[in-house]
Design a protein around this motif. Structure first.
Motif, PDB file in Angstrom:
ATOM      1  N   SER A 170       0.828  -1.204   0.000  1.00  0.00           N
ATOM      2  CA  SER A 170       0.000   0.000   0.000  1.00  0.00           C
ATOM      3  C   SER A 170       0.864   1.256   0.000  1.00  0.00           C
ATOM      4  O   SER A 170       0.573   2.224  -0.723  1.00  0.00           O
ATOM      5  CB  SER A 170      -0.927  -0.011   1.221  1.00  0.00           C
ATOM      6  OG  SER A 170      -1.694   1.175   1.283  1.00  0.00           O
ATOM      7  N   LEU A 171       1.924   1.242   0.793  1.00  0.00           N
ATOM      8  CA  LEU A 171       2.819   2.394   0.852  1.00  0.00           C
ATOM      9  C   LEU A 171       3.510   2.626  -0.482  1.00  0.00           C
ATOM     10  O   LEU A 171       3.629   3.773  -0.943  1.00  0.00           O
ATOM     11  CB  LEU A 171       3.858   2.183   1.951  1.00  0.00           C
ATOM     12  CG  LEU A 171       4.912   3.290   2.110  1.00  0.00           C
ATOM     13  CD1 LEU A 171       4.247   4.621   2.441  1.00  0.00           C
ATOM     14  CD2 LEU A 171       5.928   2.903   3.176  1.00  0.00           C
ATOM     15  N   LEU A 172       3.955   1.551  -1.144  1.00  0.00           N
ATOM     16  CA  LEU A 172       4.629   1.678  -2.438  1.00  0.00           C
ATOM     17  C   LEU A 172       3.678   2.225  -3.503  1.00  0.00           C
ATOM     18  O   LEU A 172       4.045   3.101  -4.299  1.00  0.00           O
ATOM     19  CB  LEU A 172       5.189   0.321  -2.875  1.00  0.00           C
ATOM     20  CG  LEU A 172       6.373  -0.220  -2.072  1.00  0.00           C
ATOM     21  CD1 LEU A 172       6.713  -1.638  -2.507  1.00  0.00           C
ATOM     22  CD2 LEU A 172       7.589   0.694  -2.232  1.00  0.00           C
ATOM     23  N   VAL A 173       2.448   1.706  -3.515  1.00  0.00           N
ATOM     24  CA  VAL A 173       1.456   2.170  -4.496  1.00  0.00           C
ATOM     25  C   VAL A 173       1.131   3.640  -4.249  1.00  0.00           C
ATOM     26  O   VAL A 173       1.070   4.443  -5.198  1.00  0.00           O
ATOM     27  CB  VAL A 173       0.179   1.306  -4.418  1.00  0.00           C
ATOM     28  CG1 VAL A 173      -0.945   1.939  -5.243  1.00  0.00           C
ATOM     29  CG2 VAL A 173       0.458  -0.103  -4.921  1.00  0.00           C
ATOM     30  N   LYS A 174       0.944   4.002  -2.995  1.00  0.00           N
ATOM     31  CA  LYS A 174       0.635   5.394  -2.667  1.00  0.00           C
ATOM     32  C   LYS A 174       1.795   6.314  -3.052  1.00  0.00           C
ATOM     33  O   LYS A 174       1.579   7.413  -3.580  1.00  0.00           O
ATOM     34  CB  LYS A 174       0.339   5.526  -1.177  1.00  0.00           C
ATOM     35  CG  LYS A 174       0.003   6.950  -0.752  1.00  0.00           C
ATOM     36  CD  LYS A 174      -0.347   7.020   0.724  1.00  0.00           C
ATOM     37  CE  LYS A 174      -0.660   8.454   1.139  1.00  0.00           C
ATOM     38  NZ  LYS A 174      -1.030   8.544   2.570  1.00  0.00           N
ATOM     39  N   THR A 175       3.023   5.867  -2.813  1.00  0.00           N
ATOM     40  CA  THR A 175       4.198   6.680  -3.161  1.00  0.00           C
ATOM     41  C   THR A 175       4.268   6.917  -4.666  1.00  0.00           C
ATOM     42  O   THR A 175       4.506   8.047  -5.116  1.00  0.00           O
ATOM     43  CB  THR A 175       5.481   5.992  -2.681  1.00  0.00           C
ATOM     44  OG1 THR A 175       5.421   5.824  -1.258  1.00  0.00           O
ATOM     45  CG2 THR A 175       6.705   6.826  -3.032  1.00  0.00           C
ATOM     46  N   MET A 176       4.048   5.859  -5.455  1.00  0.00           N
ATOM     47  CA  MET A 176       4.069   6.015  -6.906  1.00  0.00           C
ATOM     48  C   MET A 176       2.924   6.898  -7.391  1.00  0.00           C
ATOM     49  O   MET A 176       3.098   7.707  -8.303  1.00  0.00           O
ATOM     50  CB  MET A 176       4.002   4.641  -7.589  1.00  0.00           C
ATOM     51  CG  MET A 176       5.306   3.872  -7.555  1.00  0.00           C
ATOM     52  SD  MET A 176       5.324   2.477  -8.713  1.00  0.00           S
ATOM     53  CE  MET A 176       4.126   1.395  -7.941  1.00  0.00           C
ATOM     54  N   MET A 177       1.758   6.761  -6.770  1.00  0.00           N
ATOM     55  CA  MET A 177       0.605   7.569  -7.166  1.00  0.00           C
ATOM     56  C   MET A 177       0.851   9.048  -6.883  1.00  0.00           C
ATOM     57  O   MET A 177       0.587   9.906  -7.735  1.00  0.00           O
ATOM     58  CB  MET A 177      -0.644   7.089  -6.437  1.00  0.00           C
ATOM     59  CG  MET A 177      -1.906   7.875  -6.772  1.00  0.00           C
ATOM     60  SD  MET A 177      -3.382   7.194  -5.982  1.00  0.00           S
ATOM     61  CE  MET A 177      -3.038   7.562  -4.252  1.00  0.00           C
ATOM     62  N   VAL A 178       1.357   9.349  -5.714  1.00  0.00           N
ATOM     63  CA  VAL A 178       1.640  10.738  -5.368  1.00  0.00           C
ATOM     64  C   VAL A 178       2.729  11.308  -6.265  1.00  0.00           C
ATOM     65  O   VAL A 178       2.643  12.455  -6.715  1.00  0.00           O
ATOM     66  CB  VAL A 178       2.050  10.847  -3.878  1.00  0.00           C
ATOM     67  CG1 VAL A 178       2.539  12.251  -3.558  1.00  0.00           C
ATOM     68  CG2 VAL A 178       0.876  10.473  -2.976  1.00  0.00           C
ATOM     69  N   THR A 179       3.745  10.484  -6.566  1.00  0.00           N
ATOM     70  CA  THR A 179       4.811  10.927  -7.474  1.00  0.00           C
ATOM     71  C   THR A 179       4.266  11.199  -8.866  1.00  0.00           C
ATOM     72  O   THR A 179       4.663  12.170  -9.530  1.00  0.00           O
ATOM     73  CB  THR A 179       5.927   9.869  -7.544  1.00  0.00           C
ATOM     74  OG1 THR A 179       6.382   9.566  -6.230  1.00  0.00           O
ATOM     75  CG2 THR A 179       7.102  10.375  -8.374  1.00  0.00           C
ATOM     76  N   TYR A 180       3.344  10.357  -9.311  1.00  0.00           N
ATOM     77  CA  TYR A 180       2.695  10.571 -10.612  1.00  0.00           C
ATOM     78  C   TYR A 180       1.946  11.900 -10.637  1.00  0.00           C
ATOM     79  O   TYR A 180       2.070  12.689 -11.581  1.00  0.00           O
ATOM     80  CB  TYR A 180       1.734   9.421 -10.908  1.00  0.00           C
ATOM     81  CG  TYR A 180       0.727   9.734 -11.989  1.00  0.00           C
ATOM     82  CD1 TYR A 180       1.077   9.668 -13.336  1.00  0.00           C
ATOM     83  CD2 TYR A 180      -0.571  10.136 -11.668  1.00  0.00           C
ATOM     84  CE1 TYR A 180       0.153   9.969 -14.329  1.00  0.00           C
ATOM     85  CE2 TYR A 180      -1.496  10.436 -12.651  1.00  0.00           C
ATOM     86  CZ  TYR A 180      -1.125  10.358 -13.977  1.00  0.00           C
ATOM     87  OH  TYR A 180      -2.032  10.676 -14.955  1.00  0.00           O
ATOM     88  N   ILE A 181       1.179  12.170  -9.583  1.00  0.00           N
ATOM     89  CA  ILE A 181       0.397  13.416  -9.522  1.00  0.00           C
ATOM     90  C   ILE A 181       1.322  14.628  -9.515  1.00  0.00           C
ATOM     91  O   ILE A 181       1.086  15.620 -10.223  1.00  0.00           O
ATOM     92  CB  ILE A 181      -0.526  13.406  -8.291  1.00  0.00           C
ATOM     93  CG1 ILE A 181      -1.580  12.300  -8.427  1.00  0.00           C
ATOM     94  CG2 ILE A 181      -1.206  14.757  -8.120  1.00  0.00           C
ATOM     95  CD1 ILE A 181      -2.390  12.058  -7.167  1.00  0.00           C
ATOM     96  N   LEU A 182       2.386  14.554  -8.723  1.00  0.00           N
ATOM     97  CA  LEU A 182       3.348  15.664  -8.682  1.00  0.00           C
ATOM     98  C   LEU A 182       4.033  15.847 -10.032  1.00  0.00           C
ATOM     99  O   LEU A 182       4.279  16.990 -10.464  1.00  0.00           O
ATOM    100  CB  LEU A 182       4.388  15.408  -7.588  1.00  0.00           C
ATOM    101  CG  LEU A 182       3.872  15.440  -6.140  1.00  0.00           C
ATOM    102  CD1 LEU A 182       4.980  15.057  -5.178  1.00  0.00           C
ATOM    103  CD2 LEU A 182       3.307  16.807  -5.794  1.00  0.00           C
ATOM    104  N   SER A 183       4.321  14.750 -10.708  1.00  0.00           N
ATOM    105  CA  SER A 183       4.940  14.833 -12.032  1.00  0.00           C
ATOM    106  C   SER A 183       4.002  15.480 -13.044  1.00  0.00           C
ATOM    107  O   SER A 183       4.446  16.248 -13.901  1.00  0.00           O
ATOM    108  CB  SER A 183       5.340  13.431 -12.516  1.00  0.00           C
ATOM    109  OG  SER A 183       6.280  12.842 -11.640  1.00  0.00           O
ATOM    110  N   MET A 184       2.709  15.183 -12.929  1.00  0.00           N
ATOM    111  CA  MET A 184       1.732  15.828 -13.796  1.00  0.00           C
ATOM    112  C   MET A 184       1.694  17.331 -13.538  1.00  0.00           C
ATOM    113  O   MET A 184       1.558  18.135 -14.473  1.00  0.00           O
ATOM    114  CB  MET A 184       0.348  15.228 -13.566  1.00  0.00           C
ATOM    115  CG  MET A 184       0.139  13.853 -14.166  1.00  0.00           C
ATOM    116  SD  MET A 184       0.030  13.875 -15.992  1.00  0.00           S
ATOM    117  CE  MET A 184      -1.582  14.625 -16.225  1.00  0.00           C
ATOM    118  N   CYS A 185       1.844  17.713 -12.272  1.00  0.00           N
ATOM    119  CA  CYS A 185       1.848  19.142 -11.922  1.00  0.00           C
ATOM    120  C   CYS A 185       3.038  19.877 -12.531  1.00  0.00           C
ATOM    121  O   CYS A 185       2.967  21.086 -12.788  1.00  0.00           O
ATOM    122  CB  CYS A 185       1.871  19.304 -10.402  1.00  0.00           C
ATOM    123  SG  CYS A 185       0.358  18.756  -9.589  1.00  0.00           S
ATOM    124  N   VAL A 186       4.116  19.152 -12.762  1.00  0.00           N
ATOM    125  CA  VAL A 186       5.298  19.750 -13.387  1.00  0.00           C
ATOM    126  C   VAL A 186       5.208  19.678 -14.912  1.00  0.00           C
ATOM    127  O   VAL A 186       5.499  20.645 -15.631  1.00  0.00           O
ATOM    128  CB  VAL A 186       6.586  19.050 -12.900  1.00  0.00           C
ATOM    129  CG1 VAL A 186       7.809  19.578 -13.655  1.00  0.00           C
ATOM    130  CG2 VAL A 186       6.759  19.246 -11.409  1.00  0.00           C
TER     131      VAL A 186
END
Length: 364
Positions: A48-64
């Motif tokens: 769950s932690l790994l999936v959440k980390t990748m998801m948050v990283t994806y969202i932040l990457s979209m913001c950039v």
């Protein structure tokens, strides 16, 4: 509220398929956390932690990525090298490209896309109104990322109706404005409560939608109006706005169903990004058609999309085809007529008996 219909007036699976009453109309007393705890396929804490980390990283990457990749399109439009329609179509492709490739870089979700390859609209797309359920704040990202798989390589450009409150976020505001998506004013009264629309915004929304149709865009609508906090129990009240737009534009309606995204980012703020699963699915239904009434559309959407959104699988094939071709609705209308006639017969019997008694009294 012109875009709303109540469950009381809508024939759901209760009248046609009683076995689905539990999740379409049942109580929401059991919490999401309790349901997830009973599922042996849920992620453990580390997963769950790994999936959440990748998801948050994806969202932040979209913001950039979005501001950087959309800036050249903005400059082209600003210098009048492209017109507004060209800017919106290019921005849509840029948003889809960013969402699709960043999901490959950060594969937090296991995606399954179910389409009918024989659907004529995949090969030769025709003007259409697309409708989809709303289960998570991730919905827009996945609709963009999977659009090529869902609607085919020859797909038409699309404009999506969205809640204007999303513009409070600079990135979603940038994306929606650049793509020319169409805002709808609605009160921020929380997910799972009755929608409160601003009637004054309808005129502008209809005008914008009409212009988009004339400019060659398809229209995308989320008939529930807000994220559904309990998709495992069926849909929220369905608004017939899609039927109104389809009737106005003389276009067929085609359905899309999302499943599983709420188990990564739940619309209930008390749950939020509790990643219990990473599997999601999207189903694109064939046989887009023109509905004869708003009630027929909402009943079909509730039965077909509600089933997939709750369980990630279709209704039994025969039943599904009957909903898609309209024969199930005709069966429901016949059932209603039969019930009406039976009730009229019951009312006539006491009247006839009273008339007979009065006649006997007069003779005696």
């Amino acid at each position: 509220q012109p875009f709303r219909t109540s469950h009381a007036a809508t024939p759901t699976a209760q009248s046609c398929c009683d076995r689905r009453d539990i999740f379409l109309l049942g109580s929401s007393a059991v919490s999401y956390r309790d349901d997830a705890a009973k599922d042996p396929s849920r992620l453990n804490n580390l997963q769950s932690l790994l999936v959440k980390t990748m998801m948050v990283t994806y969202i932040l990457s979209m913001c950039v990525a979005l501001p950087i990749t959309l800036f050249p399109v903005y400059l082209l439009h600003r210098t009048k090298l492209i017109n507004r329609v060209q800017k919106e179509k290019m921005s849509l492709k840029v948003g889809q490209f960013c969402s699709r490739w960043l999901m490959r870089v950060f594969p937090f979700a296991r995606k399954r896309v179910v389409v009918d390859k024989n659907d004529e609209n995949m090969v030769d797309p025709q003007p259409c109104i697309w409708v989809c359920n709303h289960i998570s704040l991730l919905d827009l990202f996945f609709v963009l990322a999977l659009d090529k798989q869902m609607r085919g390589k020859s797909r038409r450009p699309i404009k999506i109706l969205y809640w204007k409150g999303l513009e409070s976020n600079l990135i979603t505001r940038l994306l929606c404005k650049m793509c020319g998506f169409i805002p709808v004013n609605m009160a921020d009264n929380g997910n799972g409560t009755a929608n409160e629309y601003d009637p004054k915004s309808f005129k502008l929304m209809l005008k914008s939608t009409k212009s988009a149709i004339e400019e060659g865009f398809d229209i995308g609508i989320l008939p529930e109006g807000q994220p559904n906090p309990t998709p495992e129990r069926g849909l929220q009240p369905v608004y017939p706005g899609a039927f109104t737009l389809a009737k106005m534009s003389k276009r067929p309606i085609q359905m899309i169903a999302l499943y599983g995204l709420h188990r990564m980012w739940h619309p209930d703020e008390t749950i939020g990004m509790v990643c219990t699963h990473r599997d999601m699915a999207v189903r694109v239904y064939p046989k887009g058609r023109v509905y004869r009434s708003a009630e027929e559309f909402t009943a079909t959407f509730e039965a077909v999309v509600g089933e997939f959104g709750a369980h990630g699988k279709d209704l039994p094939e025969e039943e599904l085809n009957m909903w898609l071709d309209g024969s199930m609705w005709q069966t429901e209308l016949k059932r209603r007529e039969s019930v009406r006639l039976d009730s009229e017969d019951i009312e006539l019997v006491p009247r006839n008996e009273s008339c007979t008694i009065e006649a006997r009294k007069e003779v005696s």
